[in-house]
Design a protein around this motif. Structure first.
Motif, PDB file in Angstrom:
ATOM      1  N   SER A  88     -11.059 -42.783  11.706  1.00  0.00           N
ATOM      2  CA  SER A  88      -9.949 -42.414  12.592  1.00  0.00           C
ATOM      3  C   SER A  88      -8.579 -42.704  11.968  1.00  0.00           C
ATOM      4  O   SER A  88      -8.408 -43.655  11.200  1.00  0.00           O
ATOM      5  N   TYR A  89      -7.611 -41.868  12.371  1.00  0.00           N
ATOM      6  CA  TYR A  89      -6.217 -42.112  11.999  1.00  0.00           C
ATOM      7  C   TYR A  89      -5.539 -42.943  13.079  1.00  0.00           C
ATOM      8  O   TYR A  89      -4.725 -43.815  12.789  1.00  0.00           O
ATOM      9  N   TYR A  90      -5.867 -42.669  14.351  1.00  0.00           N
ATOM     10  CA  TYR A  90      -5.311 -43.446  15.458  1.00  0.00           C
ATOM     11  C   TYR A  90      -6.451 -43.838  16.383  1.00  0.00           C
ATOM     12  O   TYR A  90      -7.067 -42.989  17.023  1.00  0.00           O
ATOM     13  N   GLU A  91      -6.755 -45.124  16.428  1.00  0.00           N
ATOM     14  CA  GLU A  91      -7.879 -45.618  17.232  1.00  0.00           C
ATOM     15  C   GLU A  91      -7.619 -47.077  17.561  1.00  0.00           C
ATOM     16  O   GLU A  91      -7.957 -47.966  16.774  1.00  0.00           O
ATOM     17  N   PRO A  92      -6.991 -47.367  18.714  1.00  0.00           N
ATOM     18  CA  PRO A  92      -6.652 -48.756  19.045  1.00  0.00           C
ATOM     19  C   PRO A  92      -7.836 -49.710  18.961  1.00  0.00           C
ATOM     20  O   PRO A  92      -7.676 -50.868  18.592  1.00  0.00           O
ATOM     21  N   TRP A  93      -9.027 -49.262  19.317  1.00  0.00           N
ATOM     22  CA  TRP A  93     -10.213 -50.075  19.068  1.00  0.00           C
ATOM     23  C   TRP A  93     -11.278 -49.220  18.372  1.00  0.00           C
ATOM     24  O   TRP A  93     -11.396 -49.233  17.180  1.00  0.00           O
ATOM     25  N   GLY A  94     -12.052 -48.451  19.119  1.00  0.00           N
ATOM     26  CA  GLY A  94     -13.057 -47.591  18.513  1.00  0.00           C
ATOM     27  C   GLY A  94     -14.462 -48.071  18.792  1.00  0.00           C
ATOM     28  O   GLY A  94     -14.993 -48.911  18.057  1.00  0.00           O
ATOM     29  N   TYR A  95     -15.059 -47.566  19.882  1.00  0.00           N
ATOM     30  CA  TYR A  95     -16.403 -48.001  20.260  1.00  0.00           C
ATOM     31  C   TYR A  95     -17.511 -47.283  19.495  1.00  0.00           C
ATOM     32  O   TYR A  95     -18.618 -47.789  19.377  1.00  0.00           O
ATOM     33  N   THR A  96     -17.232 -46.080  18.989  1.00  0.00           N
ATOM     34  CA  THR A  96     -18.321 -45.296  18.389  1.00  0.00           C
ATOM     35  C   THR A  96     -18.973 -45.993  17.185  1.00  0.00           C
ATOM     36  O   THR A  96     -20.204 -46.039  17.113  1.00  0.00           O
ATOM     37  N   PRO A  97     -18.213 -46.565  16.235  1.00  0.00           N
ATOM     38  CA  PRO A  97     -18.894 -47.290  15.162  1.00  0.00           C
ATOM     39  C   PRO A  97     -19.591 -48.556  15.661  1.00  0.00           C
ATOM     40  O   PRO A  97     -20.662 -48.916  15.163  1.00  0.00           O
ATOM     41  N   LEU A  98     -18.998 -49.210  16.669  1.00  0.00           N
ATOM     42  CA  LEU A  98     -19.620 -50.412  17.217  1.00  0.00           C
ATOM     43  C   LEU A  98     -20.955 -50.079  17.887  1.00  0.00           C
ATOM     44  O   LEU A  98     -21.932 -50.834  17.786  1.00  0.00           O
ATOM     45  N   GLU A  99     -21.011 -48.927  18.569  1.00  0.00           N
ATOM     46  CA  GLU A  99     -22.269 -48.498  19.193  1.00  0.00           C
ATOM     47  C   GLU A  99     -23.330 -48.207  18.144  1.00  0.00           C
ATOM     48  O   GLU A  99     -24.527 -48.433  18.385  1.00  0.00           O
ATOM     49  N   CYS A 100     -22.919 -47.718  16.970  1.00  0.00           N
ATOM     50  CA  CYS A 100     -23.867 -47.537  15.856  1.00  0.00           C
ATOM     51  C   CYS A 100     -24.422 -48.882  15.417  1.00  0.00           C
ATOM     52  O   CYS A 100     -25.642 -49.055  15.276  1.00  0.00           O
ATOM     53  N   VAL A 101     -23.526 -49.834  15.178  1.00  0.00           N
ATOM     54  CA  VAL A 101     -23.941 -51.160  14.719  1.00  0.00           C
ATOM     55  C   VAL A 101     -24.915 -51.797  15.711  1.00  0.00           C
ATOM     56  O   VAL A 101     -25.920 -52.398  15.332  1.00  0.00           O
ATOM     57  N   ALA A 102     -24.617 -51.639  17.009  1.00  0.00           N
ATOM     58  CA  ALA A 102     -25.473 -52.226  18.047  1.00  0.00           C
ATOM     59  C   ALA A 102     -26.879 -51.646  18.004  1.00  0.00           C
ATOM     60  O   ALA A 102     -27.827 -52.282  18.470  1.00  0.00           O
ATOM     61  N   ARG A 103     -27.026 -50.451  17.444  1.00  0.00           N
ATOM     62  CA  ARG A 103     -28.339 -49.795  17.379  1.00  0.00           C
ATOM     63  C   ARG A 103     -28.937 -49.827  15.978  1.00  0.00           C
ATOM     64  O   ARG A 103     -29.882 -49.099  15.683  1.00  0.00           O
ATOM     65  N   GLY A 104     -28.327 -50.627  15.098  1.00  0.00           N
ATOM     66  CA  GLY A 104     -28.889 -50.765  13.758  1.00  0.00           C
ATOM     67  C   GLY A 104     -28.640 -49.571  12.865  1.00  0.00           C
ATOM     68  O   GLY A 104     -29.401 -49.317  11.929  1.00  0.00           O
ATOM     69  N   VAL A 105     -27.568 -48.822  13.117  1.00  0.00           N
ATOM     70  CA  VAL A 105     -27.239 -47.634  12.311  1.00  0.00           C
ATOM     71  C   VAL A 105     -25.960 -47.915  11.520  1.00  0.00           C
ATOM     72  O   VAL A 105     -24.935 -48.270  12.114  1.00  0.00           O
ATOM     73  N   PRO A 106     -25.991 -47.771  10.187  1.00  0.00           N
ATOM     74  CA  PRO A 106     -24.778 -47.981   9.393  1.00  0.00           C
ATOM     75  C   PRO A 106     -23.652 -47.064   9.863  1.00  0.00           C
ATOM     76  O   PRO A 106     -23.897 -45.950  10.341  1.00  0.00           O
ATOM     77  N   ALA A 107     -22.405 -47.531   9.712  1.00  0.00           N
ATOM     78  CA  ALA A 107     -21.272 -46.757  10.214  1.00  0.00           C
ATOM     79  C   ALA A 107     -20.083 -46.885   9.276  1.00  0.00           C
ATOM     80  O   ALA A 107     -19.878 -47.915   8.631  1.00  0.00           O
TER      81      ALA A 107
END
Length: 612
Positions: A503-522
């Motif tokens: 992302s260019y503008y993403e104050p936090w960003g849940y999508t990569p965190l949701e990957c990590v929570a499911r064991g998927v590299p991000a």
């Protein structure tokens, strides 16, 4: 000294906590995930002294909210219930019950439309008392103003229930709820107020329209720009909440700069977002879940591509990106450029295998592409024909094996009836085609102006047989009801190999965190709050399967090349290395559990209680 947030002991036993958010029982965007996922870590520490407040929209609350049957039970020792009962006695439409999520927190939902008959007066007061204008033609602003007024009344009644030596904390999220803060301060309601901006409203607009947003940030005239984007009332509400709160917070160090230049207040604390990781942990079975959901993605890919040409699914990697359709802010432009370079590099390399890249977002569309549906239906017919032949051959082979004195495997083709031979041949003849697989699964309302499609056309990323990066643009969110993928978003994520979110503008960003929570590299970026947090707190994040593209002080070309290199290195991994990497990702997920990150909220509450 503050208690550790991963322990269930009682926090601030002399205090009540009311958390106000527009997305309580009302799923609109990312704040819903923040609030909902934090509840299981908050309730054990606060118990019955914790309550959430949100607007009541019956169609949204229907599957999420359960009202208490008898309110009288919840008034004797429950200050929130007593406040609701008092408001009802005064004729207000207020619901009290539980949110049907893990932790079952108490929730007060207030119907904003009941105050519409007072809108003229409320808008006049906002202007005279706080200098906040409000036009007549913006219904969201009307809902926000009405809800702010009713929330103020609720806080007054809760404050009246507070016992001696007890204190009241009010935590407001985003500008839609913050309009109550300046009025609560004006009325001197005895409450300690916190305000959290998850992304400044003006910052989001500026970033979408200025490719050098971060370089120009310190020179922005906030009032002129707010008027330019026609968001002056909402921006002034946000500023009033930021300045009126006892403690002002944001979600990442990146947004601290935004707050300083656009809201003119330095945040008192940063509250990084987490997830309730237990919701996703499958102990030692998460590798099996990856295989299970990857098989479902295989089905889609076979239907989508194999009618035109086939490739080895065992040598195919599934990459994806997802999120709100903000072509520049979400880094879709950078992702596409890096994929075009990766496609060329793979074509030149002579390596086996390919990448299928999914773009999951939301765009206005008229229907699912009939060609895509037809491909799926024809593959289902091929599958049914093969299953019928399998059953027939199985039965006849079993009989032949039992009756035969010969140990050799008989000719299986002789065990298929002429009907099924002909059906098999005709099914395959109707299945195969020379047309290219579509790059998009739906018919957009206006596909000529779609940035993703236009890039694919310019770069010729059109699913030719020789393309080593295949594209699937799915302009609707993934759901089990979809006839294409037919699974939940979390299941789809588990089935993929890599999430790509530069992302260019993403104050936090849940999508990569949701990957990590499911064991998927991000892959994330250093311009997302999550990526910045990872760089600050995790040594060698690459070893844990979290990759951060550098976009600060880098040109678009440099960042695109770095992203291409990251994806190239991932393609070069063998199966064993990818399994080890998924294990490393899964083991690091606990770092982002709310049980560990809630301590930042605890510190902010302690600071608010110190301030009058």
């Amino acid at each position: 000294m503050l208690p550790q947030s991963n322990a269930p002991e009682v926090l601030f036993p002399d205090s009540l906590l009311v958390e106000v958010a527009w997305e309580v029982c009302n799923q609109v965007g990312g704040i819903y995930t923040v609030i909902r996922s934090k509840v299981p870590a908050t309730v054990p520490a606060w118990g019955s002294r914790y309550c959430l407040v949100g607007p009541y929209f019956p169609n949204m609350a229907q599957g999420e909210f359960e009202a208490f049957d008898d309110l009288t039970v919840h008034t004797a020792s429950d200050p929130f219930g007593a406040a609701v009962r008092t408001m009802r006695a005064q004729g207000y439409d207020v619901c009290y019950g539980t949110w049907l999520v893990t932790g079952r927190p108490r929730v007060v939902l207030i119907n904003p439309f009941q105050a519409y008959n007072k809108l003229g007066e409320l808008k006049s007061d906002l202007w005279q008392r706080h200098g906040i204008p409000s036009p007549d033609n913006d219904d969201l602003l009307h809902q926000v103003i009405a809800f702010g007024h009713l929330t103020t009344i609720f806080f007054q009644h809760v404050a009246a229930q507070v016992k001696p030596k007890q204190r009241l904390l009010g935590h407001f999220h985003e500008w839609m709820t913050g309009v109550a803060i300046p009025e609560l301060r004006r009325l001197q309601v005895p409450a300690h107020l916190l305000f959290t901006t998850h992304a400044t409203l003006l910052g989001r607009y500026l970033a979408m329209n200025d490719p050098d947003f971060y370089d120009h940030l310190m020179w922005v005239n906030w009032e002129n720009e707010a008027k330019h984007f026609n968001i002056e009332p909402a921006v002034k509400m946000e500023r009033a909440a930021a300045h009126g709160s006892h403690v002002f917070t944001t979600v990442s160090e990146l947004t601290v700069r935004e707050c300083i230049y656009l809201l003119d207040r330095i945040p008192d604390a940063v509250l990084p977002n987490g997830l309730n990781i237990e919701r996703f942990v499958a102990l030692h079975e998460f590798q099996n879940l990856h295989q299970q959901y990857k098989a479902k993605i295989h089905e889609f890919v076979m239907a989508h591509f194999f009618q035109s040409y086939a490739f080895d699914l065992d040598r195919t990697l599934y990459f994806f990106t997802s999120g709100r359709y903000e072509y520049h802010n979400k880094g879709f432009d950078l992702t596409l450029e890096a994929l075009a370079r990766l496609n060329h590099r793979l074509q030149q390399s002579g390596l086996d295998g390919q990448v299928v890249m999914f773009f999951i977002t939301k765009r206005p569309y008229t229907s699912i592409n009939p060609q895509v549906l037809e491909r799926r239906a024809l593959l289902d017919e091929v599958h049914e024909t093969c299953q019928a032949i399998e059953r027939q051959v199985g039965e006849r082979l079993f009989y032949a094996a039992a009756a035969s004195q010969d140990h050799k495997l008989p000719d299986l083709s002789n065990m298929v009836d002429d009907y099924w031979r002909l059906r098999y041949r005709r099914t395959l003849q109707s299945w195969k085609t020379n047309t290219l697989p579509p790059v998009i699964t739906h018919n957009l309302v206006n596909d000529q102006d779609d940035d993703i499609l236009n890039f694919m056309r310019r770069a010729s990323l059109l699913n030719h047989k020789h393309d080593r990066v295949k594209m699937v643009y799915h302009p609707d969110f993934v759901s089990p009801a979809s006839p294409l993928l037919g699974m939940e978003y979390g299941q789809f994520v588990r089935g993929c190999h890599l999430g790509v979110f530069p992302s260019y503008y993403e104050p936090w960003g849940y999508t990569p965190l949701e990957c990590v929570a499911r064991g998927v590299p991000a892959i994330t970026s250093d311009l997302s709050g999550f990526g910045d947090y990872v760089l600050e707190t995790i040594p060698e994040p690459e070893s844990k399967g979290i990759f951060v593209v550098h976009r600060q002080e880098k040109s678009f070309d440099e960042s695109a090349e770095e992203l291409c290199n990251m994806m190239w290195d991932f393609v070069l991994l063998n199966r064993r290395e990818r399994i080890m990497q998924r294990n490393a990702v899964e083991s690091s997920a606990e770092l982002f559990d709310w049980k560990n990150l809630r301590v930042h909220y605890d510190r902010a509450y302690a600071l608010a209680l110190e301030r009058q």
